[in-house]
Design a protein around this motif. Structure first.
Motif, PDB file in Angstrom:
ATOM      1  N   MET A   1       0.866  -1.152   0.078  1.00  0.00           N
ATOM      2  CA  MET A   1       0.174  -0.004  -0.064  1.00  0.00           C
ATOM      3  C   MET A   1       1.165   1.140   0.578  1.00  0.00           C
ATOM      4  O   MET A   1       2.489   0.589   0.052  1.00  0.00           O
ATOM      5  N   ASP A   2       0.265   2.174  -0.366  1.00  0.00           N
ATOM      6  CA  ASP A   2       1.185   3.495  -0.439  1.00  0.00           C
ATOM      7  C   ASP A   2       1.815   4.544   0.896  1.00  0.00           C
ATOM      8  O   ASP A   2       0.939   3.581   1.891  1.00  0.00           O
ATOM      9  N   THR A   3       1.692   4.955   1.337  1.00  0.00           N
ATOM     10  CA  THR A   3       2.550   5.526   2.077  1.00  0.00           C
ATOM     11  C   THR A   3       1.145   6.342   3.186  1.00  0.00           C
ATOM     12  O   THR A   3       1.912   6.121   4.531  1.00  0.00           O
ATOM     13  N   GLY A   4       0.236   7.259   2.652  1.00  0.00           N
ATOM     14  CA  GLY A   4      -0.955   7.413   3.517  1.00  0.00           C
ATOM     15  C   GLY A   4      -1.337   6.085   3.989  1.00  0.00           C
ATOM     16  O   GLY A   4      -1.848   6.357   5.143  1.00  0.00           O
ATOM     17  N   THR A   5      -1.611   5.515   3.306  1.00  0.00           N
ATOM     18  CA  THR A   5      -2.946   4.805   3.690  1.00  0.00           C
ATOM     19  C   THR A   5      -1.823   3.703   5.053  1.00  0.00           C
ATOM     20  O   THR A   5      -3.135   3.236   6.043  1.00  0.00           O
ATOM     21  N   HIS A   6      -0.405   2.980   5.026  1.00  0.00           N
ATOM     22  CA  HIS A   6      -0.146   2.508   6.208  1.00  0.00           C
ATOM     23  C   HIS A   6      -0.642   3.271   6.970  1.00  0.00           C
ATOM     24  O   HIS A   6      -0.351   3.163   8.612  1.00  0.00           O
ATOM     25  N   PHE A   7       0.403   5.125   7.004  1.00  0.00           N
ATOM     26  CA  PHE A   7      -0.179   6.233   8.278  1.00  0.00           C
ATOM     27  C   PHE A   7      -0.923   5.559   8.991  1.00  0.00           C
ATOM     28  O   PHE A   7      -1.439   5.996  10.083  1.00  0.00           O
ATOM     29  N   VAL A   8      -2.021   6.081   8.044  1.00  0.00           N
ATOM     30  CA  VAL A   8      -3.414   5.943   8.524  1.00  0.00           C
ATOM     31  C   VAL A   8      -3.609   4.771   9.337  1.00  0.00           C
ATOM     32  O   VAL A   8      -4.368   4.946  10.514  1.00  0.00           O
ATOM     33  N   MET A   9      -3.557   3.562   8.523  1.00  0.00           N
ATOM     34  CA  MET A   9      -3.168   2.111   9.591  1.00  0.00           C
ATOM     35  C   MET A   9      -3.003   2.029  11.198  1.00  0.00           C
ATOM     36  O   MET A   9      -3.302   1.953  11.582  1.00  0.00           O
ATOM     37  N   GLY A  10      -1.591   3.042  10.811  1.00  0.00           N
ATOM     38  CA  GLY A  10      -1.148   2.916  12.285  1.00  0.00           C
ATOM     39  C   GLY A  10      -1.913   3.689  13.426  1.00  0.00           C
ATOM     40  O   GLY A  10      -1.960   2.994  14.298  1.00  0.00           O
ATOM     41  N   ILE A  11      -2.352   4.665  13.237  1.00  0.00           N
ATOM     42  CA  ILE A  11      -3.475   5.621  13.773  1.00  0.00           C
ATOM     43  C   ILE A  11      -4.252   4.301  14.235  1.00  0.00           C
ATOM     44  O   ILE A  11      -4.939   4.488  15.207  1.00  0.00           O
ATOM     45  N   ALA A  12      -5.215   3.799  12.842  1.00  0.00           N
ATOM     46  CA  ALA A  12      -6.160   3.032  13.641  1.00  0.00           C
ATOM     47  C   ALA A  12      -5.503   2.073  14.328  1.00  0.00           C
ATOM     48  O   ALA A  12      -6.637   2.094  15.437  1.00  0.00           O
ATOM     49  N   LEU A  13      -5.001   1.856  14.492  1.00  0.00           N
ATOM     50  CA  LEU A  13      -4.567   0.926  15.037  1.00  0.00           C
ATOM     51  C   LEU A  13      -3.768   0.692  16.760  1.00  0.00           C
ATOM     52  O   LEU A  13      -4.589  -0.151  17.601  1.00  0.00           O
ATOM     53  N   GLY A  14      -3.524   2.154  16.734  1.00  0.00           N
ATOM     54  CA  GLY A  14      -3.167   2.481  18.233  1.00  0.00           C
ATOM     55  C   GLY A  14      -5.100   3.035  18.582  1.00  0.00           C
ATOM     56  O   GLY A  14      -4.754   2.415  19.677  1.00  0.00           O
ATOM     57  N   GLY A  15      -6.178   3.404  18.300  1.00  0.00           N
ATOM     58  CA  GLY A  15      -7.103   3.253  18.603  1.00  0.00           C
ATOM     59  C   GLY A  15      -7.601   1.919  18.333  1.00  0.00           C
ATOM     60  O   GLY A  15      -8.326   1.956  19.644  1.00  0.00           O
ATOM     61  N   LEU A  16      -7.696   0.948  18.332  1.00  0.00           N
ATOM     62  CA  LEU A  16      -7.995  -0.665  17.851  1.00  0.00           C
ATOM     63  C   LEU A  16      -7.287  -0.867  19.255  1.00  0.00           C
ATOM     64  O   LEU A  16      -7.723  -1.516  20.692  1.00  0.00           O
ATOM     65  N   ALA A  17      -6.002  -0.806  19.456  1.00  0.00           N
ATOM     66  CA  ALA A  17      -5.422  -0.692  20.897  1.00  0.00           C
ATOM     67  C   ALA A  17      -5.960  -0.546  22.575  1.00  0.00           C
ATOM     68  O   ALA A  17      -6.081  -0.991  23.594  1.00  0.00           O
ATOM     69  N   THR A  18      -7.626   0.680  22.152  1.00  0.00           N
ATOM     70  CA  THR A  18      -8.076   1.000  23.572  1.00  0.00           C
ATOM     71  C   THR A  18      -8.638  -0.124  23.786  1.00  0.00           C
ATOM     72  O   THR A  18      -9.082   0.079  25.147  1.00  0.00           O
ATOM     73  N   LEU A  19      -8.851  -1.795  22.830  1.00  0.00           N
ATOM     74  CA  LEU A  19      -9.990  -1.858  23.991  1.00  0.00           C
ATOM     75  C   LEU A  19      -9.330  -3.511  24.264  1.00  0.00           C
ATOM     76  O   LEU A  19      -9.254  -4.354  25.130  1.00  0.00           O
ATOM     77  N   ASP A  20      -7.388  -3.020  24.250  1.00  0.00           N
ATOM     78  CA  ASP A  20      -7.408  -4.336  25.286  1.00  0.00           C
ATOM     79  C   ASP A  20      -6.536  -3.023  26.562  1.00  0.00           C
ATOM     80  O   ASP A  20      -6.227  -2.309  26.897  1.00  0.00           O
ATOM     81  N   PRO A  21      -7.327  -4.019  27.741  1.00  0.00           N
ATOM     82  CA  PRO A  21      -7.324  -2.824  29.370  1.00  0.00           C
ATOM     83  C   PRO A  21      -6.031  -2.188  29.377  1.00  0.00           C
ATOM     84  O   PRO A  21      -5.983  -2.217  29.876  1.00  0.00           O
ATOM     85  N   ILE A  22      -4.777  -3.584  29.618  1.00  0.00           N
ATOM     86  CA  ILE A  22      -3.398  -2.408  30.355  1.00  0.00           C
ATOM     87  C   ILE A  22      -3.266  -1.551  28.775  1.00  0.00           C
ATOM     88  O   ILE A  22      -2.644  -0.713  29.641  1.00  0.00           O
TER      89      ILE A  22
END
Length: 326
Positions: A1-22
């Protein structure tokens, strides 16, 4: 994928990580994880700097070792070690886990492009490329941006991106079905086809098509399931000539041949040199084939200059060749 898509995916994963209680219960860990997923989502593409050397090295190595199994294991360790030295009170294990997920996801989504990656190296140096997603896919990028906007308006990031990734799983399945349908349509239009190479575009129902048959190469376009043949070329075997033998040892042409599965060639003689040109048939654009390799040899069969890469006009190609040192 292009750099921009990888970047927004990185932020999205940081948001998804909030489901992790730790992660959710520790602000410092959450900050470290967000940085880890953003950096991890970009790290495998560090080999893009190879473009600064030359296109031949870039073509041979981009998405190679940096996307391999050892690299997928090493990147999270390096990134986690760096971030933990700054966020020493964060949870080391969960920082590593989410960073690893980001690196893994980067490599995983890249295998769905036509370019592919050497994702199973060193088990095999084969390029893994499913060819169902364009390097920039408006839907994938757009749905991530939509999720970030919803997050900004107060929607819970974890469940928002969890929903988005369920939608994307369905989207990828639909793309596989679309690809299978197009291949069937191509084989119906060209019964002699022995190999069909599809390149997705930014438009969902439009595909670029290159076909190898016993006696011909076909270049076509598929729109909404309708296949249109644009060009037909005789499939001519490479001649056993000294010109071609020398040219094939040039680094630019060798890189092209390692990358392109379907091409035609031309050999022309001019007053001062021979020109050997190889043309990739997968990327036809407005009647022009922009991905080429060109080698110039003098009449003593010594290589004068060469080039491989994307060129959209003959004038630019000539300028590139003149600028390349002997």
């Amino acid at each position: 994928m292009d750099t921009g898509t990888h970047f927004v995916m990185g932020i999205a994963l940081g948001g998804l990580a909030t489901l992790d209680p730790i992660v959710a219960d520790n602000a410092l860990t959450a900050q470290a994880v967000m940085l880890g997923t953003i950096i991890g989502s970009q790290a495998p593409d560090i080999d893009t700097i190879l473009k600064l050397r030359n296109n031949a090295i870039y073509i041979r190595n981009h998405r190679g070792i940096t996307h391999s199994i050892p690299a997928v294991l090493l990147w999270p360790i390096l990134i986690t070690g760096f971030l933990y030295s700054i966020f020493s009170s964060s949870n080391l294990l969960h920082l590593w886990l989410w960073t690893f997920f980001a690196v893994f996801l980067h490599v995983f989504v890249d295998i769905f492009n036509a370019y592919g990656t050497q994702a199973i190296r060193p088990i095999s140096s084969k390029w893994v490329a499913f060819g169902i997603i364009n390097t920039f896919d408006p839907f994938i990028f757009g749905i991530h941006v939509a999720g970030l906007i919803l997050w900004g308006f107060g929607f819970p990031p974890g469940y928002t991106f969890l929903t988005i990734y369920f939608v994307l799983i369905i989207y990828y399945i639909a793309r596989f079905r679309e690809q299978r349908f197009i291949k069937a349509a191509v084989k119906k239009e060209i019964p002699a086809a022995t190999k069909v190479i599809l390149s997705p575009t930014m438009r969902y129902h439009r595909w670029k098509v290159a076909v190898i048959a016993e006696k011909h190469y076909y270049v076509a376009r598929a729109d909404n399931g309708n296949v249109t043949i644009l060009d037909t070329f005789d499939r001519i075997p490479l001649p056993d000539s000294e010109i071609l033998h020398v040219a094939k040892h040039d680094k630019n042409l060798a890189a092209f041949l390692s990358f392109s599965p379907v091409y035609r060639f031309e050999i022309a003689e001019f007053d001062e040199f021979f020109e050997v040109r190889f043309i990739d048939l997968r990327y036809r654009s407005n009647g022009f084939y922009p991905f080429v390799a060109v080698v110039h040899l003098d009449h003593d069969f010594q290589i004068k200059n060469s080039y491989t890469g994307w060129i959209f006009s003959e004038d630019k190609l000539r300028k590139k060749l003149k600028l390349i040192p002997l």
